[in-house]
Design an enzyme around this catalytic site. Structure first.
Site, mmCIF file in Angstrom:
data_model
loop_
_atom_site.group_PDB
_atom_site.id
_atom_site.type_symbol
_atom_site.label_atom_id
_atom_site.label_comp_id
_atom_site.label_asym_id
_atom_site.label_seq_id
_atom_site.Cartn_x
_atom_site.Cartn_y
_atom_site.Cartn_z
ATOM 1 N N GLY A 68 39.196 33.742 49.109
ATOM 2 C CA GLY A 68 39.252 32.366 49.583
ATOM 3 C C GLY A 68 37.957 32.007 50.294
ATOM 4 N N CYS A 102 38.641 40.598 49.013
ATOM 5 C CA CYS A 102 37.663 39.717 49.657
ATOM 6 C C CYS A 102 38.275 39.064 50.908
ATOM 7 C CB CYS A 102 37.137 38.683 48.665
ATOM 8 S SG CYS A 102 35.603 37.876 49.230
ATOM 9 N N TYR A 103 38.536 37.751 50.894
ATOM 10 C CA TYR A 103 39.184 37.124 52.051
ATOM 11 C C TYR A 103 40.490 37.843 52.379
ATOM 12 C CZ TYR A 103 41.548 33.584 54.933
ATOM 13 O OH TYR A 103 42.218 32.937 55.950
ATOM 14 N N HIS A 158 35.204 41.944 44.393
ATOM 15 C CA HIS A 158 36.162 41.341 43.461
ATOM 16 C C HIS A 158 36.358 42.260 42.250
ATOM 17 C CE1 HIS A 158 36.653 37.297 45.236
ATOM 18 N NE2 HIS A 158 35.426 37.492 45.691
ATOM 19 N N GLU A 162 38.474 41.944 39.964
ATOM 20 C CA GLU A 162 39.006 41.199 38.825
ATOM 21 C C GLU A 162 37.944 40.629 37.904
ATOM 22 O OE1 GLU A 162 38.684 38.124 42.186
ATOM 23 O OE2 GLU A 162 39.020 40.276 41.957
ATOM 24 N N SER A 176 44.561 17.820 19.908
ATOM 25 C CA SER A 176 43.150 17.646 19.563
ATOM 26 C C SER A 176 42.777 18.456 18.330
ATOM 27 C CB SER A 176 42.269 18.086 20.733
ATOM 28 O OG SER A 176 42.310 19.496 20.881
ATOM 29 N N GLY A 177 43.615 19.438 17.985
ATOM 30 C CA GLY A 177 43.286 20.333 16.878
ATOM 31 C C GLY A 177 42.562 21.576 17.336
ATOM 32 N N GLY A 178 42.197 21.617 18.625
ATOM 33 C CA GLY A 178 41.574 22.819 19.180
ATOM 34 C C GLY A 178 42.609 23.909 19.412
ATOM 35 N N VAL A 179 42.147 25.068 19.844
ATOM 36 C CA VAL A 179 43.027 26.215 20.027
ATOM 37 C C VAL A 179 44.141 25.907 21.025
ATOM 38 C CG1 VAL A 179 43.149 28.629 20.768
ATOM 39 C CG2 VAL A 179 41.146 27.812 19.506
ATOM 40 N N ASP A 180 43.782 25.367 22.183
ATOM 41 C CA ASP A 180 44.747 25.177 23.267
ATOM 42 C C ASP A 180 45.840 24.186 22.889
ATOM 43 O OD1 ASP A 180 43.016 26.862 24.636
ATOM 44 O OD2 ASP A 180 41.912 25.187 25.515
ATOM 45 N N SER A 181 45.443 23.018 22.403
ATOM 46 C CA SER A 181 46.449 22.008 22.079
ATOM 47 C C SER A 181 47.270 22.417 20.862
ATOM 48 C CB SER A 181 45.800 20.635 21.860
ATOM 49 O OG SER A 181 45.017 20.626 20.686
ATOM 50 N N SER A 182 46.671 23.173 19.932
ATOM 51 C CA SER A 182 47.417 23.644 18.764
ATOM 52 C C SER A 182 48.508 24.618 19.168
ATOM 53 C CB SER A 182 46.469 24.317 17.760
ATOM 54 O OG SER A 182 45.530 23.391 17.256
ATOM 55 N N LYS A 190 41.778 31.721 28.004
ATOM 56 C CA LYS A 190 41.601 31.481 26.571
ATOM 57 C C LYS A 190 42.084 32.650 25.718
ATOM 58 C CE LYS A 190 39.521 28.379 25.040
ATOM 59 N NZ LYS A 190 39.934 27.042 24.578
#
Length: 505
Positions: free
Chosen positions: A47, A74-75, A161, A163, A215-221, A361
């Site tokens: 943070g 970290c924090y 970090h 991660e 949109s036809g992109g990966v996420d919206s598909s 992603k």
């Protein structure tokens, strides 16, 4: 437990990579709720605050008495020290970036880790003195407590970090914590997410109608197919061709999702190119462009929803990098995404559903494969919702769109021809706002410069520029300046993220 850092969901993602289920909750989550969760362990995130400053996010000491291991990052490490009687101060020397850390690999958290290992530091405060009962397990020349633990009480902390991918053995450390120290079995997989999401969507939507921003992109598909699996024909997918897509992409999206496509969807295509160009005329500020595109998207969806009648929910393929960069919660605004920070204040839907909001992603792609979406779609090149609007620096015009579409098509064609596309995270052409003098056919030109970009990344939170072979860049450059009218110069972007972003605006 979320204390407001940039990498909080990335920690959750890394835990899930260990096949361990993980949820993110605010730092002030009620103790009773924690007790009800049947927890195996707790991680305190990073943070931006100082633990000793007034108003900084704190949790109660009761967390340490729940009987499960706690890891502070970290924090979170400073918070653990602060609450348990250690001393946290402003560091004499701040540490940022890749740092060599000495670790005691005889301790549980660092089992299998090299005695000297590269970690990602990002702090101006440090633990000056560890609490009583804690052993120091890691240090650097300027950070005396880069790691500490009280194994008897199951408390562990690291100043760096683990991660982020720049911490070379960070996954070993997190694996040690969640699998060995917490005793998790590691049997949670992406099919669990898909199954749980479908169930949750059905419960939320009931008999309501849903509009999906496709949109036809990966996420919206992936979001569209997930909703289709959950509620079938209650879903209508609206594809807005805003004139800012890649070359021929509108027709390609309709071919996949339209009436003759592979999915039984209600599909509507809205050709709104001129409408978006008119709204963007004269606008050069990237944040303003994003917000204009975001608002116009919503207005088009509202109009289509009225035609369908009584639509209750809007679905978007928002993923976590969109959320964190748009500055929600305590995070700083990097850029507003059209589907997050770009949304207008007034939206004419009962609720917005974002089933992929907590995924990165690569996790979205795994979910897509789990849903049976073809690999060709799942692994297609990512494309921002605002489209070429954020790959054209300065004012957006139809002519500039034509230039960047043609240049980008050539670039992607050449990358695909060489087979390099299999290993790249993202690559595209952008149009700079720079015009320069050139000479073509013995005549003076004064045309635009196109910039090429290619990066390697797994999570899109950080990225490194790819060292493309010169012969590939040479071939792409030759084709662009010869085939794309209005371009006389091609540049290659060597900047990573940070300090740059993956997109240009």
């Amino acid at each position: 437990m979320d204390f407001g850092g940039q990498y909080n969901q990335l920690i959750a993602r890394r835990v899930r990579e260990c096949n361990v289920y993980c949820e993110v909750h605010p730092y002030n989550v009620e103790l009773d709720k924690l007790k009800e969760m049947n927890l195996k362990g707790i991680i305190f995130t990073g943070g931006p605050n100082s633990v000793y400053a007034e108003g900084s996010p704190l949790c109660g000491k009761e967390v340490f008495r729940l009987g499960v291991p706690v890891l502070g990052i970290c924090y979170g490490s400073q918070l653990m020290a602060h609450l348990l009687g250690g001393k946290v101060s402003t560091a004499p020397v701040s540490e940022y970036g890749k740092t060599e850390v000495d670790v005691d690999n005889s301790q549980a958290l660092f089992q299998g880790v090299s005695p000297k290992t590269i970690c990602w530091m990002s702090h101006t405060d440090y633990i000056e003195k560890a609490p009583e009962g804690f052993a120091v397990t890691a240090h650097t020349p300027v950070c005396p407590v880069a790691g500490m633990e009280c194994a008897k009480k199951g408390l562990y902390a690291v100043q760096f970090h683990p991660e982020v991918m720049h911490t070379q053995e960070g996954m070993k450390m997190l694996h040690n914590f969640v699998r060995d120290i917490c005793g998790c079995k590691g049997d949670w997989k992406m099919d669990s997410f898909v199954e749980a999401s479908i169930k949750a969507i059905r419960e939320k939507v009931g008999s309501g109608k849903v509009l999906c921003a496709l949109s036809g992109g990966v996420d919206s598909s992936v979001a569209a197919v997930l909703l289709a699996k959950a509620i079938g024909r209650q879903l209508t997918c609206v594809f807005v061709d805003h004139g800012l897509l890649r070359k021929n992409e509108g027709d390609e999206v309709e071919e996949v999702f339209g009436p003759d496509g592979a999915y039984d969807l209600n599909f509507v295509r809205v050709n709104a190119q001129e409408r978006f160009y008119a709204k963007l005329a004269g606008v050069v500020d990237p944040e303003q462009k994003r917000k204009i595109i975001g608002e116009e998207f919503i207005r088009v969806f509202e109009e289509e929803a009225k035609k369908i009648g009584a639509v209750d929910y809007l679905v978007q393929g928002t993923i976590y990098p969109d959320v964190i960069e748009s500055g929600l919660g305590k995070s700083a605004v990097i850029k507003s995404h059209h589907n997050v920070g770009g949304l207008p204040d007034c939206v004419d839907f009962k609720e917005i559903i974002e089933p992929l909001r907590l995924l990165f992603k690569d996790e979205v792609r795994k979910a897509g494969l789990e849903l049976g979406i073809p690999e060709k779609l799942v692994f297609r090149q990512p494309f921002p919702g605002p489209g070429l609007g954020v790959r054209i620096v300065g004012e957006v015009t139809a002519e500039k769109v034509r230039i960047v579409q043609d240049a980008d098509a050539i670039y992607r064609e050449e990358i695909g021809r060489t087979g390099l596309d299999k290993g790249l995270g993202q690559y595209f052409a952008a149009l700079t706002n720079m015009r320069s003098v050139g000479v073509m056919g013995d005549e003076r030109t004064y045309d635009y410069a196109v910039a090429l970009r290619a990066v390697e990344t797994s999570d899109f939170m950080t990225a490194e520029a790819v060292h493309l072979p010169w012969e590939v860049l040479d071939a792409v450059t030759s084709r662009i300046v010869n085939e794309v009218k209005g371009v006389n110069r091609v540049l290659y972007d060597c900047t990573g993220k940070p300090p740059g972003t993956i997109e240009f605006e």
